[in-house]
Design a protein around this motif. Structure first.
Motif, PDB file in Angstrom:
ATOM      1  N   GLY A  32       0.817  -1.208   0.000  1.00 16.10           N
ATOM      2  CA  GLY A  32       0.000   0.000   0.000  1.00 16.10           C
ATOM      3  C   GLY A  32       0.847   1.251   0.000  1.00 16.10           C
ATOM      4  N   CYS A  33       0.307   2.316  -0.566  1.00 17.71           N
ATOM      5  CA  CYS A  33       0.951   3.621  -0.520  1.00 17.71           C
ATOM      6  C   CYS A  33      -0.114   4.696  -0.695  1.00 17.71           C
ATOM      7  N   VAL A  34       0.245   5.925  -0.351  1.00 19.05           N
ATOM      8  CA  VAL A  34      -0.686   7.048  -0.427  1.00 19.05           C
ATOM      9  C   VAL A  34      -0.440   7.811  -1.722  1.00 19.05           C
ATOM     10  N   LEU A  35      -1.514   8.026  -2.488  1.00 15.55           N
ATOM     11  CA  LEU A  35      -1.492   8.846  -3.691  1.00 15.55           C
ATOM     12  C   LEU A  35      -2.557   9.922  -3.529  1.00 15.55           C
ATOM     13  N   GLY A  36      -2.146  11.177  -3.563  1.00 15.27           N
ATOM     14  CA  GLY A  36      -3.104  12.248  -3.313  1.00 15.27           C
ATOM     15  C   GLY A  36      -3.611  12.172  -1.889  1.00 15.27           C
ATOM     16  N   ASN A  37      -4.925  12.127  -1.742  1.00 13.64           N
ATOM     17  CA  ASN A  37      -5.533  12.081  -0.410  1.00 13.64           C
ATOM     18  C   ASN A  37      -5.983  10.691   0.002  1.00 13.64           C
ATOM     19  N   GLY A  88       3.330  11.589  -6.028  1.00 14.12           N
ATOM     20  CA  GLY A  88       1.952  11.609  -5.571  1.00 14.12           C
ATOM     21  C   GLY A  88       0.960  11.087  -6.584  1.00 14.12           C
ATOM     22  N   ARG A  89       1.493  10.447  -7.636  1.00 11.35           N
ATOM     23  CA  ARG A  89       0.645  10.018  -8.744  1.00 11.35           C
ATOM     24  C   ARG A  89       0.808   8.548  -9.112  1.00 11.35           C
ATOM     25  N   TYR A  90       2.034   8.048  -8.994  1.00 13.52           N
ATOM     26  CA  TYR A  90       2.325   6.690  -9.461  1.00 13.52           C
ATOM     27  C   TYR A  90       2.553   5.747  -8.286  1.00 13.52           C
ATOM     28  N   MET A  91       1.962   4.565  -8.371  1.00 15.77           N
ATOM     29  CA  MET A  91       2.232   3.475  -7.437  1.00 15.77           C
ATOM     30  C   MET A  91       3.189   2.522  -8.153  1.00 15.77           C
ATOM     31  N   TRP A  97       6.085 -12.250  -5.579  1.00 12.12           N
ATOM     32  CA  TRP A  97       5.765 -13.626  -5.959  1.00 12.12           C
ATOM     33  C   TRP A  97       4.558 -13.586  -6.886  1.00 12.12           C
ATOM     34  N   ASP A  98       4.681 -14.177  -8.090  1.00 13.72           N
ATOM     35  CA  ASP A  98       3.590 -14.113  -9.061  1.00 13.72           C
ATOM     36  C   ASP A  98       2.771 -15.398  -9.131  1.00 13.72           C
ATOM     37  N   GLY A  99       2.984 -16.289  -8.184  1.00 13.96           N
ATOM     38  CA  GLY A  99       2.276 -17.571  -8.169  1.00 13.96           C
ATOM     39  C   GLY A  99       3.121 -18.704  -8.686  1.00 13.96           C
ATOM     40  N   LYS A 100       4.192 -18.377  -9.394  1.00 13.49           N
ATOM     41  CA  LYS A 100       5.091 -19.395  -9.935  1.00 13.49           C
ATOM     42  C   LYS A 100       6.546 -19.146  -9.565  1.00 13.49           C
ATOM     43  N   THR A 101       6.928 -17.876  -9.502  1.00 10.11           N
ATOM     44  CA  THR A 101       8.329 -17.549  -9.272  1.00 10.11           C
ATOM     45  C   THR A 101       8.456 -16.187  -8.608  1.00 10.11           C
ATOM     46  N   ARG A 102       9.622 -15.941  -8.020  1.00 14.52           N
ATOM     47  CA  ARG A 102       9.957 -14.613  -7.517  1.00 14.52           C
ATOM     48  C   ARG A 102      10.456 -13.777  -8.691  1.00 14.52           C
ATOM     49  N   THR A 103       9.929 -12.586  -8.799  1.00 13.12           N
ATOM     50  CA  THR A 103      10.257 -11.741  -9.938  1.00 13.12           C
ATOM     51  C   THR A 103      10.921 -10.459  -9.473  1.00 13.12           C
ATOM     52  N   ALA A 104      11.651  -9.807 -10.364  1.00 15.17           N
ATOM     53  CA  ALA A 104      12.223  -8.490 -10.088  1.00 15.17           C
ATOM     54  C   ALA A 104      11.645  -7.449 -11.037  1.00 15.17           C
ATOM     55  N   LYS A 105      10.502  -7.744 -11.621  1.00 14.61           N
ATOM     56  CA  LYS A 105       9.882  -6.818 -12.564  1.00 14.61           C
ATOM     57  C   LYS A 105       9.372  -5.571 -11.854  1.00 14.61           C
ATOM     58  N   VAL A 106       9.275  -4.495 -12.621  1.00 13.10           N
ATOM     59  CA  VAL A 106       8.779  -3.219 -12.113  1.00 13.10           C
ATOM     60  C   VAL A 106       7.606  -2.779 -12.988  1.00 13.10           C
ATOM     61  N   VAL A 107       6.514  -2.370 -12.346  1.00 12.50           N
ATOM     62  CA  VAL A 107       5.346  -1.892 -13.081  1.00 12.50           C
ATOM     63  C   VAL A 107       4.729  -0.735 -12.299  1.00 12.50           C
ATOM     64  N   ALA A 108       4.181   0.239 -13.003  1.00 13.18           N
ATOM     65  CA  ALA A 108       3.629   1.428 -12.350  1.00 13.18           C
ATOM     66  C   ALA A 108       2.141   1.558 -12.645  1.00 13.18           C
ATOM     67  N   PHE A 109       1.394   2.026 -11.634  1.00 11.93           N
ATOM     68  CA  PHE A 109      -0.001   2.397 -11.842  1.00 11.93           C
ATOM     69  C   PHE A 109      -0.104   3.911 -11.809  1.00 11.93           C
ATOM     70  N   ASP A 110      -0.682   4.489 -12.853  1.00  7.80           N
ATOM     71  CA  ASP A 110      -0.907   5.922 -12.962  1.00  7.80           C
ATOM     72  C   ASP A 110      -2.298   6.232 -12.411  1.00  7.80           C
ATOM     73  N   ALA A 111      -2.352   6.818 -11.220  1.00 11.41           N
ATOM     74  CA  ALA A 111      -3.644   7.062 -10.568  1.00 11.41           C
ATOM     75  C   ALA A 111      -4.454   8.136 -11.273  1.00 11.41           C
ATOM     76  N   GLY A 217      13.133  10.466   0.782  1.00 13.71           N
ATOM     77  CA  GLY A 217      12.471  11.236  -0.259  1.00 13.71           C
ATOM     78  C   GLY A 217      11.083  11.703   0.104  1.00 13.71           C
ATOM     79  N   GLU A 218      10.638  11.409   1.333  1.00 18.57           N
ATOM     80  CA  GLU A 218       9.309  11.823   1.769  1.00 18.57           C
ATOM     81  C   GLU A 218       9.429  12.656   3.042  1.00 18.57           C
ATOM     82  N   PRO A 219       8.706  13.785   3.146  1.00 15.32           N
ATOM     83  CA  PRO A 219       8.761  14.594   4.375  1.00 15.32           C
ATOM     84  C   PRO A 219       8.073  13.870   5.526  1.00 15.32           C
ATOM     85  N   ASP A 220       8.581  14.077   6.738  1.00 20.57           N
ATOM     86  CA  ASP A 220       7.957  13.491   7.919  1.00 20.57           C
ATOM     87  C   ASP A 220       6.659  14.221   8.256  1.00 20.57           C
ATOM     88  N   ASN A 221       5.702  13.467   8.775  1.00 23.08           N
ATOM     89  CA  ASN A 221       4.441  14.053   9.219  1.00 23.08           C
ATOM     90  C   ASN A 221       4.618  14.551  10.653  1.00 23.08           C
TER      91      ASN A 221
END
Length: 333
Positions: A32-37, A88-91, A97-111, A217-221
């Motif tokens: 989990g991570c915070v994007l926007g509010n 504040g936009r991309y996760m 673990w993808d169900g078969k193997t450990r992966t090092a792939k990187v993928v982004a979600f654009d909120a 890279g993130e300010p403290d609350n």
């Protein structure tokens, strides 16, 4: 360490988890991570002994305190992965673990556009993967990766820490081995406090590992920091380190860490614990036991959302057989 130990009974905790909603998605070993509010969570396991990780993405809408599933083509099936929030936009999802193997792939979600964006990934050993690791954003925009699960043969051949650099805009990320000094860990947490990165748990001994000259890279609350430090002033310090644990959660503020839950290595129970600790660093590193919460979890998610600390999901119950759907907020008394 100080010579006296601190304990808090279950009743009268200075802070404990308060139920927000029980209608969230039942998940463990998700991220989990915070994007926007809002809080976004992805993947994980929907049952304890499930064989296939989830590919679902959910958004916790802070204004209504409710969950919404987001459907977008290309979502990967992953558990035991790591993620960071970018701009504040991309996760950004890393490994898992993808169900078969450990992966090092990187993928982004654009909120903003609600799209999954696959990334080209280079530099990671082709015969290795990542799971139960951590990813921490640095002020430079790079991401430091610590730990992994894998066979002893794999762990001997490959390091346990990497720097991941690149950008979603370029569509490319590169791994570079950071050091071979880092201890082998899995199910740990990593947080930057000041200019040091603290790796907590993930093994039975060497409970805290410290790495210098890493600026976050993130300010403290400051609101959360103030509330946690107020609690520290009311507790006696512990005389020794807590026992080793894994699959716990931690959040950081200015000069303080909060640690909750996880599985212990001491054989006390086959169930997750609800122990909560505060860790401070000046003038020396010092632990305080906040108490034992009735919310006993492992493989859960915990994030600072606005001025609240939100916890979701995880495994618990007898023999850790139950996957929880509840969402909690830390209530400072």
């Amino acid at each position: 360490m100080a010579s006296r130990s601190g304990t808090q009974k279950d009743k009268g905790l200075l802070a404990d988890w308060e139920l927000v909603t029980s209608n969230g998605p039942p998940l463990s070993f998700h991220v989990g991570c915070v994007l926007g509010n809002d809080l976004y969570i992805h993947g994980g396991m929907e049952t304890k002994d499930g064989k296939q990780p989830s590919d679902k993405l959910f958004r916790f809408i802070s204004s209504s305190q409710s969950w919404q599933q987001i459907t977008a083509e290309g979502s990967p099936s992953l558990s035991h992965h790591a993620c960071v929030s970018l701009a504040g936009r991309y996760m950004l999802l890393i490994g898992g673990w993808d169900g078969k193997t450990r992966t090092a792939k990187v993928v982004a979600f654009d909120a903003e556009n609600k799209k999954w964006l696959p990334q080209e990934t280079t530099g990671f050993p082709g015969d290795a993967g990542l799971s139960s690791h951590t990813a921490t954003l640095l002020a430079s925009g790079e991401i430091v990766i610590f730990g992994r699960e894998g066979s002893l043969r794999m762990q001997r051949r490959h390091g346990n820490s990497y720097i991941l650099s690149g950008s979603v805009q370029s569509g490319r990320f590169t791994f570079k081995e950071l050091t071979n000094v880092a201890a082998s860990r899995s199910g740990h947490t990593s947080n930057i406090v000041g200019n040091k990165l603290y790796v907590v748990g993930g093994r039975e001994n060497n409970f805290v590992e410290v790495h210098d000259r890493l600026k976050g890279g993130e300010p403290d609350n400051q609101t959360i920091t103030s509330k946690l430090m107020d609690i520290v002033e009311k507790l006696p310090p512990m005389s020794k380190l807590p026992g080793g644990r894994k699959n716990h959660v931690s959040i950081s503020g200015t000069g303080v860490l909060l640690i909750h839950g996880g599985d212990t290595f001491d054989g006390r129970s086959r169930e997750s614990v609800g122990e909560m600790f505060l860790l401070t660093f000046k003038p020396t590193m010092q632990f305080y036991k906040l108490g034992d919460s009735s919310v006993r979890r492992c493989g859960h998610v915990c994030c600072i959302l606005g001025d609240r600390v939100i916890l979701h999901g995880g495994l618990g119950g007898k023999n850790n057989c139950h996957v929880y759907s509840e969402t909690f907020c830390l209530n400072f008394k």
